[in-house]
Design a protein around this motif. Structure first.
Motif, PDB file in Angstrom:
ATOM      1  N   SER A 145      -4.848  -7.068   4.537  1.00 13.44           N
ATOM      2  CA  SER A 145      -3.963  -8.180   3.688  1.00 13.44           C
ATOM      3  C   SER A 145      -2.742  -8.565   4.888  1.00 13.44           C
ATOM      4  CB  SER A 145      -3.115  -7.621   2.697  1.00 13.44           C
ATOM      5  OG  SER A 145      -2.252  -8.394   2.115  1.00 13.44           O
ATOM      6  N   LYS A 146      -2.538  -9.764   4.896  1.00  8.08           N
ATOM      7  CA  LYS A 146      -1.671 -10.182   5.971  1.00  8.08           C
ATOM      8  C   LYS A 146      -0.215  -9.831   5.362  1.00  8.08           C
ATOM      9  CE  LYS A 146      -4.193 -14.497   7.377  1.00  8.08           C
ATOM     10  NZ  LYS A 146      -4.445 -15.660   7.111  1.00  8.08           N
ATOM     11  N   LYS A 195       8.411  -8.864   2.679  1.00  9.26           N
ATOM     12  CA  LYS A 195       8.323  -9.693   3.457  1.00  9.26           C
ATOM     13  C   LYS A 195       6.712 -10.036   3.767  1.00  9.26           C
ATOM     14  CE  LYS A 195      11.727  -7.399   6.829  1.00  9.26           C
ATOM     15  NZ  LYS A 195      12.020  -6.731   7.940  1.00  9.26           N
ATOM     16  N   LEU A 196       6.826 -11.546   3.727  1.00 11.61           N
ATOM     17  CA  LEU A 196       5.474 -12.204   3.704  1.00 11.61           C
ATOM     18  C   LEU A 196       5.020 -12.650   5.301  1.00 11.61           C
ATOM     19  CD1 LEU A 196       6.123 -14.424   0.632  1.00 11.61           C
ATOM     20  CD2 LEU A 196       5.015 -11.992   0.703  1.00 11.61           C
ATOM     21  N   VAL A 251      -0.922  -2.752  -2.138  1.00 17.30           N
ATOM     22  CA  VAL A 251      -0.713  -4.372  -1.518  1.00 17.30           C
ATOM     23  C   VAL A 251      -2.038  -5.047  -1.706  1.00 17.30           C
ATOM     24  CG1 VAL A 251      -0.036  -5.529   0.414  1.00 17.30           C
ATOM     25  CG2 VAL A 251       0.977  -3.297  -0.278  1.00 17.30           C
ATOM     26  N   LYS A 252      -2.153  -6.082  -2.270  1.00 21.94           N
ATOM     27  CA  LYS A 252      -2.950  -7.115  -2.363  1.00 21.94           C
ATOM     28  C   LYS A 252      -2.752  -8.592  -1.738  1.00 21.94           C
ATOM     29  CE  LYS A 252      -5.290  -4.789  -6.223  1.00 21.94           C
ATOM     30  NZ  LYS A 252      -5.657  -5.031  -7.586  1.00 21.94           N
ATOM     31  N   LYS A 253      -3.747  -9.415  -1.559  1.00 25.67           N
ATOM     32  CA  LYS A 253      -3.469 -10.393  -1.089  1.00 25.67           C
ATOM     33  C   LYS A 253      -2.488 -11.436  -1.551  1.00 25.67           C
ATOM     34  CE  LYS A 253      -5.865 -14.797   0.670  1.00 25.67           C
ATOM     35  NZ  LYS A 253      -7.113 -15.624   0.823  1.00 25.67           N
ATOM     36  N   ASN A 254      -2.281 -11.271  -3.117  1.00 26.06           N
ATOM     37  CA  ASN A 254      -1.195 -12.314  -3.621  1.00 26.06           C
ATOM     38  C   ASN A 254      -0.449 -11.551  -4.422  1.00 26.06           C
ATOM     39  OD1 ASN A 254      -2.369 -14.975  -2.903  1.00 26.06           O
ATOM     40  ND2 ASN A 254      -4.151 -14.452  -4.033  1.00 26.06           N
ATOM     41  N   SER A 255      -0.344 -10.234  -4.370  1.00 27.56           N
ATOM     42  CA  SER A 255       0.579  -9.329  -5.208  1.00 27.56           C
ATOM     43  C   SER A 255       0.849  -8.132  -4.594  1.00 27.56           C
ATOM     44  CB  SER A 255       0.107  -9.031  -6.463  1.00 27.56           C
ATOM     45  OG  SER A 255      -1.189  -8.255  -6.438  1.00 27.56           O
TER      46      SER A 255
END
Length: 248
Positions: free
Chosen positions: A3-4, A242-243, A218-222
């Protein structure tokens, strides 16, 4: 694929009710401040209304009666006793159910104070019966104020039974004041003096320590944070993720 999201929990607050302190509040009173000055045998009373200047005759809030007082003119100590009884209207005319009663409390002259534990609802009514040398004898106040009124039962209705008042009378009252504590967890113990852990119905002793463990998914959108506690307790988690590129 990684994930980013580069997750950093900058602040986390765990709010656990089992560890919090109960907020203090004074017990609510109901009943009558009159002084018992007469008595009769073979009957039980229930207070229906009180003259202005007294606490309400009807119990105004739900909770637990933890204490009650009985005020009486000079008497010989050890010969008289009285018991608090709590009545709840059934909906039928003049019919009530006995939903609680205390032990008999031995009386001395003046103000007598007794502890008890009787869960009540708003709208319940206060009654009494008693003994003199072991025989039925109930003490009351003759106030001569028409705003004071009580109902009269024949005999002594037992706990859980229903009974209909045979009569009611003006100018008379019961010399009892009850003290009602809140019961936030509905365990039947007053939060101020009887329950050291009012945040949990499972405990009346001091609340046990709560051990916490956490994990993060931690996932891509959550971002999911899992909190496990050693004892059942509501938990609130607050945090900042932090995104990347300065975003949060």
């Amino acid at each position: 694929m990684r994930s980013k999201f580069a997750v950093t929990i900058l602040a986390a607050t765990l709010v656990i009710s089992a560890l919090g302190a109960a907020s203090a509040s004074a017990a609510t009173q109901a009943g009558n401040n009159c002084v018992g000055n007469d008595g009769v045998d073979g009957i039980t009373f229930v207070g229906l209304s009180s003259a202005p200047g007294n606490p309400p005759a009807t119990i105004p809030v739900s909770g637990v009666i933890s204490k009650w007082t009985f005020n009486v003119e000079p008497i010989e100590s050890g010969f008289y006793s009285q018991a608090l009884k709590i009545f709840r209207a059934t909906g039928a005319p003049q019919q009530y159910q006995v939903i609680g009663e205390s032990a008999q409390g031995s009386l001395s002259s003046g103000l007598n104070t007794f502890t008890t534990r009787i869960p009540v609802r708003a709208g319940d009514l206060i009654g009494n019966n008693g003994l003199f040398f072991g025989e039925p004898f109930v003490i009351y106040c003759e106030t001569e104020n028409p705003a004071d009124r009580f109902g009269i039962f024949d005999g002594n209705p037992t706990l859980g039974s229903t009974a209909t008042t045979a009569d009611d009378a003006e100018g008379f009252q019961i010399p009892i004041v009850v003290f009602i504590e809140p019961d936030a967890d509905n365990d039947g113990f007053g939060d101020e003096t009887q329950d050291a852990c009012p945040q949990s119905a499972a405990f009346q002793t001091p609340c046990p320590p709560v051990a916490l463990s956490t994990s993060t998914q931690v996932k891509k959108n959550s971002v999911t944070i899992i909190v496990t506690s050693s004892t059942a307790a509501p938990v609130t988690v607050k945090g900042v993720a932090k995104l990347g590129k300065g975003k949060k």
